[in-house]
Write a protein that holds these residues in place. Structure first.
Motif, PDB file in Angstrom:
ATOM      1  N   ASP A 135     -19.896  12.759 -11.096  1.00 41.34           N
ATOM      2  CA  ASP A 135     -18.302  12.714 -11.064  1.00 41.34           C
ATOM      3  C   ASP A 135     -17.980  12.138  -9.874  1.00 41.34           C
ATOM      4  N   VAL A 136     -16.738  11.374  -9.782  1.00 36.24           N
ATOM      5  CA  VAL A 136     -16.073  10.812  -8.647  1.00 36.24           C
ATOM      6  C   VAL A 136     -14.881  11.315  -8.488  1.00 36.24           C
ATOM      7  N   VAL A 137     -14.508  11.544  -7.261  1.00 33.12           N
ATOM      8  CA  VAL A 137     -13.100  11.960  -6.911  1.00 33.12           C
ATOM      9  C   VAL A 137     -12.296  11.282  -5.742  1.00 33.12           C
ATOM     10  N   PHE A 138     -11.360  10.778  -6.105  1.00 31.40           N
ATOM     11  CA  PHE A 138     -10.806   9.662  -5.098  1.00 31.40           C
ATOM     12  C   PHE A 138      -9.166   9.811  -5.304  1.00 31.40           C
ATOM     13  N   THR A 139      -8.634   9.173  -4.197  1.00 33.26           N
ATOM     14  CA  THR A 139      -7.109   9.011  -4.207  1.00 33.26           C
ATOM     15  C   THR A 139      -6.938   7.333  -4.656  1.00 33.26           C
ATOM     16  N   TRP A 140      -6.226   6.877  -5.540  1.00 35.06           N
ATOM     17  CA  TRP A 140      -5.850   5.730  -5.824  1.00 35.06           C
ATOM     18  C   TRP A 140      -5.145   4.888  -4.723  1.00 35.06           C
ATOM     19  N   ASN A 141      -4.166   5.649  -4.104  1.00 39.06           N
ATOM     20  CA  ASN A 141      -3.419   5.137  -3.039  1.00 39.06           C
ATOM     21  C   ASN A 141      -3.323   6.320  -2.024  1.00 39.06           C
ATOM     22  N   GLY A 142      -3.742   5.812  -0.636  1.00 35.09           N
ATOM     23  CA  GLY A 142      -3.672   6.802   0.484  1.00 35.09           C
ATOM     24  C   GLY A 142      -2.387   7.000   1.023  1.00 35.09           C
ATOM     25  N   THR A 143      -1.704   8.147   0.679  1.00 42.26           N
ATOM     26  CA  THR A 143      -0.288   8.063   1.076  1.00 42.26           C
ATOM     27  C   THR A 143      -0.249   8.050   2.634  1.00 42.26           C
ATOM     28  N   THR A 144      -1.211   8.672   3.199  1.00 37.12           N
ATOM     29  CA  THR A 144      -1.059   9.077   4.741  1.00 37.12           C
ATOM     30  C   THR A 144      -1.507   7.904   5.582  1.00 37.12           C
ATOM     31  N   SER A 145      -2.348   6.817   4.853  1.00 39.69           N
ATOM     32  CA  SER A 145      -3.042   5.753   5.566  1.00 39.69           C
ATOM     33  C   SER A 145      -2.688   4.520   5.200  1.00 39.69           C
ATOM     34  N   GLY A 146      -1.577   4.481   4.181  1.00 40.36           N
ATOM     35  CA  GLY A 146      -1.309   3.164   3.770  1.00 40.36           C
ATOM     36  C   GLY A 146      -2.124   1.925   3.152  1.00 40.36           C
ATOM     37  N   VAL A 147      -3.208   2.799   2.665  1.00 39.25           N
ATOM     38  CA  VAL A 147      -4.144   2.041   1.806  1.00 39.25           C
ATOM     39  C   VAL A 147      -4.406   2.185   0.152  1.00 39.25           C
ATOM     40  N   ARG A 148      -4.910   1.532  -0.354  1.00 38.99           N
ATOM     41  CA  ARG A 148      -5.105   1.547  -2.166  1.00 38.99           C
ATOM     42  C   ARG A 148      -6.401   0.868  -2.359  1.00 38.99           C
ATOM     43  N   VAL A 149      -7.034   1.491  -3.526  1.00 39.29           N
ATOM     44  CA  VAL A 149      -8.038   0.408  -4.119  1.00 39.29           C
ATOM     45  C   VAL A 149      -7.356  -0.697  -4.784  1.00 39.29           C
ATOM     46  N   PRO A 150      -7.864  -1.833  -4.596  1.00 39.97           N
ATOM     47  CA  PRO A 150      -7.432  -2.893  -5.215  1.00 39.97           C
ATOM     48  C   PRO A 150      -7.215  -3.121  -6.745  1.00 39.97           C
ATOM     49  N   ASN A 151      -8.022  -2.443  -7.408  1.00 37.42           N
ATOM     50  CA  ASN A 151      -8.202  -2.231  -8.811  1.00 37.42           C
ATOM     51  C   ASN A 151      -9.027  -1.363  -9.369  1.00 37.42           C
TER      52      ASN A 151
END
Length: 387
Positions: A135-151
């Motif tokens: 299983d994989v748990v992740f945030t698509w967009n990091g609200t506190t760090s200003g990053v996101r997965v590209p796709n």
């Protein structure tokens, strides 16, 4: 010199976020106040939120959508407590909320087979290292760090484990790869500019199968229970919420979803966010003092836009003095009524954070930026005098 033009709406908080353009209290006049959420009108309005969300986001017909308690946090916790433990899990963390999910899984659930992949603020992990037999748990967009997965290309279609995605600052702003996601959560208070305390939970058929085939070994709080007698509680995904929702907040959510439909749906919402980011990128390139916490443009968020301060006068300061200087910038801007709640997240490197979600007008961001230049000039002048 001090700028003369103020943003028309100087609200740049990362949550709760600015209301949609043209919003006013009168839009709440049709709220089903004083009515049971289980009444015909109450269930119809809750169902309307679900149906509009499915249409705008392009959620597959066989995915369940539910309204759950305690905002995005409640939605994520329901999933972690209900689904994890059936197999090993990879926990991906590149900001404070992802780190919080890691702490919950390792310190509260105390799972045995947990692999933690972490990246500092402004970066994401090497996605090629993720093991989808787990299983994989992740945030698509990091609200506190200003990053996101590209796709979603890094997620295989033939995975064995579940992908569990906290998308609270990505939903309605980014193109989520639904075929690659088994569980998705968000709240109304981010890109929709809605009111707090209500979470949204989306389950793929694979996620439903996990719920119906796996029983965790720990006691399950009532608010987290999604099954009855080993079967999915379908009522949750038809507007029959676990606890009593605010019908005022529901009405507000319906209004913003209707606005999203009127302006062109998800493509229009995404374009508004990208335009906000583009305005800040153009300004930063010529500012001489501002940069981005996410240096890699390919993973830079268009909603939670986190700025770093690259001027040598700032970089030469101690960590404590950098934090004080960044806070002073935000304080000066707020005192002028030019921008509220733009200080960086408390655990992130010192800087600023500007919400660029779909309810924020690009013109307001463009009006804010000269005030940032002015405030930094004031702070830098003070630093020079103190040196």
């Amino acid at each position: 010199m001090k700028p003369q033009q103020l943003p028309r709406v100087p609200l740049f908080s990362s949550g709760p976020c600015a209301k949609r353009p043209g919003w006013g209290p009168a839009i709440l006049s049709d709220a089903a106040l004083g009515r049971s959420h289980r009444s015909k009108i109450g269930k119809a309005k809750l169902g309307d939120v679900i149906d509009r969300s499915r249409k705008i986001l392009g959620i597959p017909d066989d995915y369940r959508i539910g309204i759950v308690p305690a905002s995005d946090t409640g939605a994520v916790e329901m999933v972690l407590w209900s689904m994890l433990g059936a197999r090993g899990v990879d926990m991906l963390a590149w900001e404070s909320f992802g780190a919080g999910w890691v702490a919950d899984v390792t310190k509260q659930l105390k799972l045995d087979d947990v692999r933690v992949l972490e990246a500092p603020y402004g970066e994401i992990v090497d996605l090629a290292e993720v093991d989808f037999s787990r299983d994989v748990v992740f945030t698509w967009n990091g609200t506190t760090s200003g990053v996101r997965v590209p796709n979603g290309d890094w997620i295989p279609s033939d995975r064995d484990g579940l992908t569990i995605c906290d998308a609270t600052s990505a939903a309605f702003a980014m193109d989520l790869a639904w075929d690659k996601l088994d569980v998705v959560t968000w709240s109304w208070q981010k890109v929709l500019g809605g009111e707090a305390a209500h979470g949204m939970l989306v389950l793929s058929p694979r996620a439903v199968e996990r719920l119906e085939s796996y029983t965790p070994p720990w006691p399950m709080p009532k608010l987290f229970r999604m099954t009855k007698g080993g079967k999915l509680n379908e009522g949750i995904f038809k507007g029959e919420t676990i606890n009593t929702p605010s019908m005022l907040a529901v009405e507000d959510a319906i209004d913003t979803l209707a606005w999203a439909e009127e302006i062109g749906g998800l493509p229009a919402l995404m374009q508004r966010c990208e335009s906000n980011l583009a305005a800040i990128e153009e300004w930063a390139a010529g500012s001489g003092w501002a940069g981005f916490l996410a240096a890699d443009k390919s993973i830079r968020s268009c909603t939670s836009i986190c700025l770093s301060i690259v001027d040598p006068a700032f970089q030469s300061l101690s960590d404590e003095d950098q934090a004080a200087a960044a806070k002073k910038i935000a304080t000066l801007v707020e005192a002028e009524g030019a921008g509220y709640d733009i200080a960086g997240y408390r655990d992130a490197p010192p800087g600023l954070r500007i919400w660029g979600g779909a309810t924020v007008q690009t013109a307001d961001i463009e009006a804010l930026l000269p005030w940032l230049d002015w405030a930094w000039g004031e702070v830098k002048s003070e630093l020079a005098k103190a040196a």
